[in-house]
Design a protein around this motif. Structure first.
Motif, PDB file in Angstrom:
ATOM      1  N   LYS A  84      94.976 -98.639  54.500  1.00  0.00           N
ATOM      2  CA  LYS A  84      96.305 -98.511  55.099  1.00  0.00           C
ATOM      3  C   LYS A  84      96.505 -97.060  55.514  1.00  0.00           C
ATOM      4  O   LYS A  84      96.123 -96.139  54.796  1.00  0.00           O
ATOM      5  N   LEU A  85      97.079 -96.863  56.697  1.00  0.00           N
ATOM      6  CA  LEU A  85      97.354 -95.511  57.180  1.00  0.00           C
ATOM      7  C   LEU A  85      98.693 -95.072  56.619  1.00  0.00           C
ATOM      8  O   LEU A  85      99.746 -95.457  57.118  1.00  0.00           O
ATOM      9  N   THR A  86      98.636 -94.268  55.583  1.00  0.00           N
ATOM     10  CA  THR A  86      99.849 -93.959  54.819  1.00  0.00           C
ATOM     11  C   THR A  86     100.364 -92.544  55.026  1.00  0.00           C
ATOM     12  O   THR A  86     101.500 -92.237  54.664  1.00  0.00           O
ATOM     13  N   LYS A  87      99.540 -91.650  55.575  1.00  0.00           N
ATOM     14  CA  LYS A  87      99.967 -90.262  55.726  1.00  0.00           C
ATOM     15  C   LYS A  87     100.511 -89.995  57.123  1.00  0.00           C
ATOM     16  O   LYS A  87     100.196 -90.689  58.082  1.00  0.00           O
ATOM     17  N   GLY A  88     101.292 -88.937  57.239  1.00  0.00           N
ATOM     18  CA  GLY A  88     101.778 -88.483  58.540  1.00  0.00           C
ATOM     19  C   GLY A  88     102.828 -89.354  59.178  1.00  0.00           C
ATOM     20  O   GLY A  88     103.093 -89.234  60.368  1.00  0.00           O
ATOM     21  N   GLN A  89     103.458 -90.239  58.409  1.00  0.00           N
ATOM     22  CA  GLN A  89     104.401 -91.183  59.002  1.00  0.00           C
ATOM     23  C   GLN A  89     105.611 -90.487  59.620  1.00  0.00           C
ATOM     24  O   GLN A  89     106.114 -90.903  60.660  1.00  0.00           O
ATOM     25  N   LYS A  90     106.077 -89.395  58.982  1.00  0.00           N
ATOM     26  CA  LYS A  90     107.250 -88.695  59.505  1.00  0.00           C
ATOM     27  C   LYS A  90     106.973 -88.071  60.869  1.00  0.00           C
ATOM     28  O   LYS A  90     107.872 -87.890  61.684  1.00  0.00           O
ATOM     29  N   ILE A  98      89.777 -89.875  54.350  1.00  0.00           N
ATOM     30  CA  ILE A  98      88.661 -90.635  53.776  1.00  0.00           C
ATOM     31  C   ILE A  98      88.017 -89.902  52.606  1.00  0.00           C
ATOM     32  O   ILE A  98      87.223 -90.483  51.877  1.00  0.00           O
ATOM     33  N   LYS A  99      88.369 -88.618  52.404  1.00  0.00           N
ATOM     34  CA  LYS A  99      87.840 -87.913  51.239  1.00  0.00           C
ATOM     35  C   LYS A  99      88.501 -88.385  49.951  1.00  0.00           C
ATOM     36  O   LYS A  99      88.067 -88.019  48.857  1.00  0.00           O
ATOM     37  N   GLN A 100      89.543 -89.213  50.076  1.00  0.00           N
ATOM     38  CA  GLN A 100      90.145 -89.821  48.890  1.00  0.00           C
ATOM     39  C   GLN A 100      89.229 -90.899  48.307  1.00  0.00           C
ATOM     40  O   GLN A 100      89.384 -91.315  47.170  1.00  0.00           O
ATOM     41  N   SER A 101      88.303 -91.369  49.106  1.00  0.00           N
ATOM     42  CA  SER A 101      87.401 -92.433  48.675  1.00  0.00           C
ATOM     43  C   SER A 101      85.975 -91.894  48.640  1.00  0.00           C
ATOM     44  O   SER A 101      85.738 -90.710  48.802  1.00  0.00           O
ATOM     45  N   LYS A 102      85.042 -92.771  48.466  1.00  0.00           N
ATOM     46  CA  LYS A 102      83.633 -92.380  48.442  1.00  0.00           C
ATOM     47  C   LYS A 102      82.938 -92.780  49.738  1.00  0.00           C
ATOM     48  O   LYS A 102      81.741 -93.040  49.768  1.00  0.00           O
ATOM     49  N   PRO A 113      83.561 -90.729  65.031  1.00  0.00           N
ATOM     50  CA  PRO A 113      83.910 -89.930  66.219  1.00  0.00           C
ATOM     51  C   PRO A 113      83.614 -88.444  66.048  1.00  0.00           C
ATOM     52  O   PRO A 113      83.361 -87.952  64.951  1.00  0.00           O
ATOM     53  N   CYS A 114      83.693 -87.755  67.174  1.00  0.00           N
ATOM     54  CA  CYS A 114      83.348 -86.330  67.201  1.00  0.00           C
ATOM     55  C   CYS A 114      84.217 -85.513  66.254  1.00  0.00           C
ATOM     56  O   CYS A 114      83.728 -84.571  65.616  1.00  0.00           O
ATOM     57  N   GLU A 115      85.507 -85.851  66.129  1.00  0.00           N
ATOM     58  CA  GLU A 115      86.387 -85.055  65.266  1.00  0.00           C
ATOM     59  C   GLU A 115      86.044 -85.229  63.792  1.00  0.00           C
ATOM     60  O   GLU A 115      86.184 -84.294  62.988  1.00  0.00           O
ATOM     61  N   THR A 116      85.570 -86.413  63.406  1.00  0.00           N
ATOM     62  CA  THR A 116      85.123 -86.621  62.026  1.00  0.00           C
ATOM     63  C   THR A 116      83.867 -85.809  61.758  1.00  0.00           C
ATOM     64  O   THR A 116      83.740 -85.159  60.712  1.00  0.00           O
ATOM     65  N   ILE A 117      82.945 -85.839  62.707  1.00  0.00           N
ATOM     66  CA  ILE A 117      81.703 -85.085  62.566  1.00  0.00           C
ATOM     67  C   ILE A 117      81.989 -83.584  62.493  1.00  0.00           C
ATOM     68  O   ILE A 117      81.451 -82.874  61.641  1.00  0.00           O
ATOM     69  N   GLU A 118      82.878 -83.108  63.362  1.00  0.00           N
ATOM     70  CA  GLU A 118      83.189 -81.671  63.403  1.00  0.00           C
ATOM     71  C   GLU A 118      83.841 -81.190  62.113  1.00  0.00           C
ATOM     72  O   GLU A 118      83.588 -80.070  61.646  1.00  0.00           O
ATOM     73  N   ASN A 119      84.693 -82.030  61.521  1.00  0.00           N
ATOM     74  CA  ASN A 119      85.462 -81.632  60.340  1.00  0.00           C
ATOM     75  C   ASN A 119      84.878 -82.159  59.040  1.00  0.00           C
ATOM     76  O   ASN A 119      85.577 -82.228  58.031  1.00  0.00           O
ATOM     77  N   LEU A 125      89.857 -85.064  55.662  1.00  0.00           N
ATOM     78  CA  LEU A 125      89.128 -85.695  56.761  1.00  0.00           C
ATOM     79  C   LEU A 125      89.944 -86.882  57.256  1.00  0.00           C
ATOM     80  O   LEU A 125      89.942 -87.953  56.657  1.00  0.00           O
ATOM     81  N   MET A 126      90.664 -86.683  58.352  1.00  0.00           N
ATOM     82  CA  MET A 126      91.603 -87.681  58.849  1.00  0.00           C
ATOM     83  C   MET A 126      90.911 -88.786  59.634  1.00  0.00           C
ATOM     84  O   MET A 126      90.096 -88.508  60.523  1.00  0.00           O
ATOM     85  N   HIS A 127      91.233 -90.013  59.309  1.00  0.00           N
ATOM     86  CA  HIS A 127      90.835 -91.160  60.120  1.00  0.00           C
ATOM     87  C   HIS A 127      92.101 -91.816  60.659  1.00  0.00           C
ATOM     88  O   HIS A 127      93.034 -92.093  59.898  1.00  0.00           O
TER      89      HIS A 127
END
Length: 221
Positions: A84-90, A98-102, A113-119, A125-127
């Motif tokens: 579930k996408l729970t952050k940034g709602q405001k 995804i760093k909250q998981s394994k 995507p490129c932004e995941t690879i870059e960061n 690590l935002m998805h």
């Protein structure tokens, strides 16, 4: 529980390379792409979730009556990395860290995507929905190529850390999975939209459904 009598989309796309130039096969792939996009539209835009592992291996094919005869229906599966996408709602930017998981262990790097690879080594690590849009483009490439993106992008057989560095380099240079000789130009153009460097410029799944449904027979040749 339904039985996927035609197996995975990955297996189906790779079974006979001679079919890849056939207009009937391309139309079938177009239909499957719409099925997948509709499923992703519901997950991402209605439920505010990410699939997290969209790939041809995670799409199952079903015949209408279990007979194995066409037409087939494509359905999403393997929701082990879904969140579930729970952050940034405001701010109206729904995302999952995804760093909250394994997830990073055994992550589907060549579908990310490129932004995941870059960061990759950042604290967070935002998805987002647009993460899955990139993966949808890679899935389209699988469908119309009958090939494995990991093999295509990792010809040097690098380990994960080295592969991350290599992909970060080539993505910044604008390199993407290649347009193969038999690819319909307008289908590859859809893939390119999914692989925009700026994730906000990528279409959402509602728009992707329109783009794919509007492709005519001549567009698939």
């Amino acid at each position: 529980m339904e039985f996927a009598d035609k197996g995975t989309l990955e297996e189906y796309a790779q079974v006979d390379s001679n079919r890849l130039r056939n207009i009937g096969f391309k139309q079938e792939m177009q239909r499957f792409a719409v099925h997948i996009a509709r499923g992703m539209q519901y997950i991402c835009e209605t439920e505010k979730m990410i699939h997290g592992d969209l790939a041809a291996r995670n799409v199952l094919l079903f015949s209408a009556d279990g007979s194995g005869h066409t037409p087939f229906t494509a359905k999403l599966c393997d929701f082990g990395l879904s969140h579930k996408l729970t952050k940034g709602q405001k701010l109206g930017i729904y995302y999952y860290d995804i760093k909250q998981s394994k997830v990073k262990t055994g992550a589907p790097i060549c579908w990310m995507p490129c932004e995941t690879i870059e960061n990759w080594n950042e604290k967070e690590l935002m998805h987002t929905i647009k993460t899955d849009v990139w993966s949808f483009g890679v899935t389209l490439w699988e469908m119309f190529s009958g090939r494995d993106p990991h093999t295509q992008l990792n010809e040097k057989n690098l380990g994960n850390d080295e592969l991350i560095m290599e992909l970060n380099k080539i993505y910044k240079e604008g390199v993407r999975l290649p347009k193969l000789e038999h690819f319909p130009a307008k289908v590859y153009a859809v893939m390119e939209q999914c692989w925009k460097q700026d994730d906000t410029a990528r279409p959402n799944f509602s728009r992707l459904i329109e783009m794919i449904e509007n492709l005519e027979e001549n567009d698939l040749k």
